[in-house]
Design a protein around this motif. Structure first.
Motif, mmCIF file in Angstrom:
data_model
loop_
_atom_site.group_PDB
_atom_site.id
_atom_site.type_symbol
_atom_site.label_atom_id
_atom_site.label_comp_id
_atom_site.label_asym_id
_atom_site.label_seq_id
_atom_site.Cartn_x
_atom_site.Cartn_y
_atom_site.Cartn_z
ATOM 1 N N CYS A 153 0.865 -1.178 0.000
ATOM 2 C CA CYS A 153 0.000 0.000 0.000
ATOM 3 C C CYS A 153 0.905 1.233 0.000
ATOM 4 C CB CYS A 153 -0.903 0.009 1.228
ATOM 5 S SG CYS A 153 -1.792 1.571 1.431
ATOM 6 N N CYS A 156 0.212 3.293 3.594
ATOM 7 C CA CYS A 156 0.614 2.785 4.923
ATOM 8 C C CYS A 156 1.654 1.662 4.842
ATOM 9 C CB CYS A 156 -0.612 2.303 5.697
ATOM 10 S SG CYS A 156 -1.231 0.709 5.091
ATOM 11 N N CYS A 174 -4.459 -0.166 0.227
ATOM 12 C CA CYS A 174 -5.105 -1.231 0.998
ATOM 13 C C CYS A 174 -6.510 -0.809 1.426
ATOM 14 C CB CYS A 174 -4.259 -1.599 2.208
ATOM 15 S SG CYS A 174 -4.432 -0.438 3.566
ATOM 16 N N CYS A 177 -6.812 2.208 3.826
ATOM 17 C CA CYS A 177 -6.453 3.531 3.284
ATOM 18 C C CYS A 177 -7.343 3.942 2.117
ATOM 19 C CB CYS A 177 -5.000 3.549 2.830
ATOM 20 S SG CYS A 177 -3.831 3.229 4.153
HETATM 21 ZN ZN ZN Z 1 -2.796 1.266 3.466
#
Ligand code: ZN
Length: 243
Positions: A153, A156, A174, A177
């Protein structure tokens, strides 16, 4: 060889026709980008015609002028990658040449050349042209430092529950997020294809084939991504979209 001559190997990527069938020629080779002036090259009787055509891989003997500029003395074609009987291959070759001429920077050229030569060989060897062209595109983006982050991701750095792609952030996103206001979810298949495009090795070029329906939207998306970042407008994308 005289002191004012040099031999360069390269693939001809662009010709600009000038007066009296002369041309300014742009090429890319193992040592990088270079250009040279070719006299009388557009005459059908020119002995250098085959060596100085777009998509020719050639050995070029160049005369060095006073200001360091090159003029063609003699050209010898090593191999031609021109195709005439396959519309899809033609469209992809056009796209690949335009991309190379417009986005490869001098310091990126030796690496881009390896991928270009391998891509042209794969297309000539009847690998799926649309797949090869898109792998080349992805690797030019990698090479230019703007490849998508397809390993995690992008926000993050989680490696699990990847569900979307955000071109604005430059990579996969992801579940936690994901922002439905600005991002679009992508199918596992689409994420897998993107990951392959950006992460495969040069030897993998002729080994895989995705469908036209899977690839054409990605040509569009990556071209928009490139345009947003660099302002590069790819004219040959239109031909690909009509396939
Ligand atoms: Zn993420």
């Amino acid at each position: 060889m005289p002191a004012n001559e040099v031999t360069r190997e390269g693939i001809i990527i662009h010709l600009t026709t000038l007066k009296e069938s002369d041309a300014m020629v742009n090429a890319i080779g193992p040592e990088g980008l270079f250009s040279f002036y070719a006299r009388g090259i557009n005459k059908i009787t020119s002995k250098n015609l085959g060596a100085v055509q777009a998509l020719s891989h050639s050995k070029l003997t160049l005369t060095i002028g006073k200001e360091g500029s090159f003029t063609l003395k003699e050209g010898e074609a090593i191999e031609s990658f021109v195709v005439s009987d396959d519309l899809e291959a033609l469209a992809v070759l056009n796209f690949v040449m335009e991309l190379t001429a417009k986005i490869v920077q001098p310091d990126e050229a030796p690496a881009a050349y390896r991928w270009l030569l391998a891509s042209l060989k794969a297309i000539k060897g009847k690998s799926n042209p649309l797949t090869v062209g898109l792998i080349y595109f992805a690797h030019l983006l990698n090479n230019g430092g703007i490849g998508l982050d397809v390993d995690e991701c992008v926000i993050c750095h989680s490696k699990t529950h990847i569900i979307a792609i955000s071109y604005e952030d430059g990579g996969f996103v992801c579940e936690s997020c994901y922002d439905p206001e600005t991002m679009h979810t992508a199918s596992p298949r689409k994420l897998k294809i993107l990951r392959y495009l950006f992460r495969c090795q040069i030897e993998d070029l002729p080994r895989v084939s995705f469908t036209k329906e899977e690839l054409i939207p990605l040509y569009q998306e990556l071209s928009t991504y490139l345009n947003d970042l660099t302002g590069t407008n790819l004219k040959s994308l239109g031909i690909i979209q009509k396939l």
